[in-house]
Design an enzyme around this catalytic site. Sequence first.
Site, PDB file in Angstrom:
ATOM      1  N   ASP A  94      -2.720   2.371  -6.056  1.00 46.00           N
ATOM      2  CA  ASP A  94      -1.713   2.402  -4.999  1.00 46.00           C
ATOM      3  C   ASP A  94      -1.689   1.144  -4.135  1.00 46.00           C
ATOM      4  O   ASP A  94      -1.086   1.144  -3.058  1.00 46.00           O
ATOM      5  CB  ASP A  94      -1.910   3.639  -4.117  1.00 46.00           C
ATOM      6  CG  ASP A  94      -3.291   3.692  -3.467  1.00 46.00           C
ATOM      7  OD1 ASP A  94      -4.127   2.814  -3.755  1.00 46.00           O
ATOM      8  OD2 ASP A  94      -3.537   4.621  -2.670  1.00 46.00           O
ATOM      9  N   GLU A  95      -2.300   0.065  -4.577  1.00 44.58           N
ATOM     10  CA  GLU A  95      -2.315  -1.174  -3.806  1.00 44.58           C
ATOM     11  C   GLU A  95      -2.161  -2.383  -4.719  1.00 44.58           C
ATOM     12  O   GLU A  95      -2.702  -2.402  -5.827  1.00 44.58           O
ATOM     13  CB  GLU A  95      -3.635  -1.336  -3.051  1.00 44.58           C
ATOM     14  CG  GLU A  95      -3.783  -0.501  -1.806  1.00 44.58           C
ATOM     15  CD  GLU A  95      -5.056  -0.855  -1.062  1.00 44.58           C
ATOM     16  OE1 GLU A  95      -4.958  -1.348   0.075  1.00 44.58           O
ATOM     17  OE2 GLU A  95      -6.140  -0.662  -1.634  1.00 44.58           O
ATOM     18  N   ASP A 120       0.865  -1.178   0.000  1.00 44.98           N
ATOM     19  CA  ASP A 120       0.000   0.000   0.000  1.00 44.98           C
ATOM     20  C   ASP A 120       0.904   1.232   0.000  1.00 44.98           C
ATOM     21  O   ASP A 120       1.657   1.449   0.951  1.00 44.98           O
ATOM     22  CB  ASP A 120      -0.898  -0.015   1.242  1.00 44.98           C
ATOM     23  CG  ASP A 120      -1.915   1.125   1.244  1.00 44.98           C
ATOM     24  OD1 ASP A 120      -1.923   1.926   0.286  1.00 44.98           O
ATOM     25  OD2 ASP A 120      -2.687   1.214   2.210  1.00 44.98           O
TER      26      ASP A 120
END
Length: 423
Positions: free
Chosen positions: A117-118, A22
């Site tokens: 973003d993950e 993350d």
Amino acid sequence: MDDGTRTAEPFAWEGPAVGLLDLDAFFASVEQLDHPAWRGRPVIVGGSPDRRGVVSTASYEARRFGVHSAMASATAARLCPQAIWTQGNFARYREMSARVMAILTDETPRVEQVSIDEAFFDVTPGRFSRESPVAICRRVQERVAELGVTCSIGLGANKTVAKIASEREKPRGLTVVMPGTEGAFLAPLPVRALSGVGASTAARLERMGVRTLGELARVPDEALERELGVVGPRLRARAAGAERSVVAERAAAEEVKSVSNERTFARDLTDAREIEQAVRSIAGTVGRRLRRKGLAGRTVTLKVKYDACRGRTARRTLDEPVDGDRAIADTAASLIDGLWRPGETVRLLGVGVSGFGDDAPHQMSLFAAEGDGRDAGRGAHAELGRLTDALRERFGDDAVGYGRDLRLRGRTSDTAPMHKSDF
């Protein structure tokens, strides 16, 4: 109590090893990277407070004042009046995201990106490497930091544990849940910590006397199935740490399921004509995105929000896949009457296209049958779409526009359409 987490030295690992990476305050971190003078200062990526903007991401410096993602910009401005504001640069964020994902695929082909973003990744020993999963995670963090941003990683035996562990320590945290200790790690956490458990499900569980994941893990499957249906036993297994996860290979994980765009209006729309023009303008943006990705879909969806809390959607499936502005716009516009009545205010409109490669039976097309003289017109509109795409690609998005787009200028919120799932 020892909950099984480790942030120290590597250890012998037995069984599946799934990580969740993350990126920390990603959009704001990229802005601070690109603007050295902003480092160490509160930065907010989002729309303007006076135009119904929404916070996309806040730096950790801004979060200390209570600012968080999805907060109304007006509220964020009151909490942190000294913040630096920017609408953001999604192309730049996507570029940085791709560089991070390339680091993961250097370590394993099993990388499942779930948002910009993950990403989940599988580093099970013996599958692709004999190295310690913890050592791999540390190396990933170091390489990401070399790009100028940071990430937090959760490592465990399955996706549920990895996801929750990734949120345990931020920024730049590495939380490891040792094999066999998943139940102890999850037990004290509230049921809302489990993805998929919303307010309604949590309320129903509370009526059963269940507030923590440990309590949920002890409820018999039969009782959960009576209260929650087939999802109940699945939630219990996840709460007990017994989930078996498969991390898809990146090519499969990146399959696009839908392409959409939505706009929030600085002032509510109330007139039928301006609502239709707004829908057609948004449909044009979706058409451009489809053509850029080389996609065409059969299902068109229209989303309407009347205020911050109330909204509805409707969809229609066509006989043939579409990527043209007019075909998408005509279909979306035909759905307006089912969602809006004169006198109602409209705060947000969204248009989406899905059903790529869908071979299921379809409803009758809204458009005229072949041979009625309209095909040539649709072909001309398609050619016009390709021409405007080329002009915008060469000279920028504002190089050419339609009257419907010009009428919307200054009417919409300036929050950039940065959906984290649109990577």
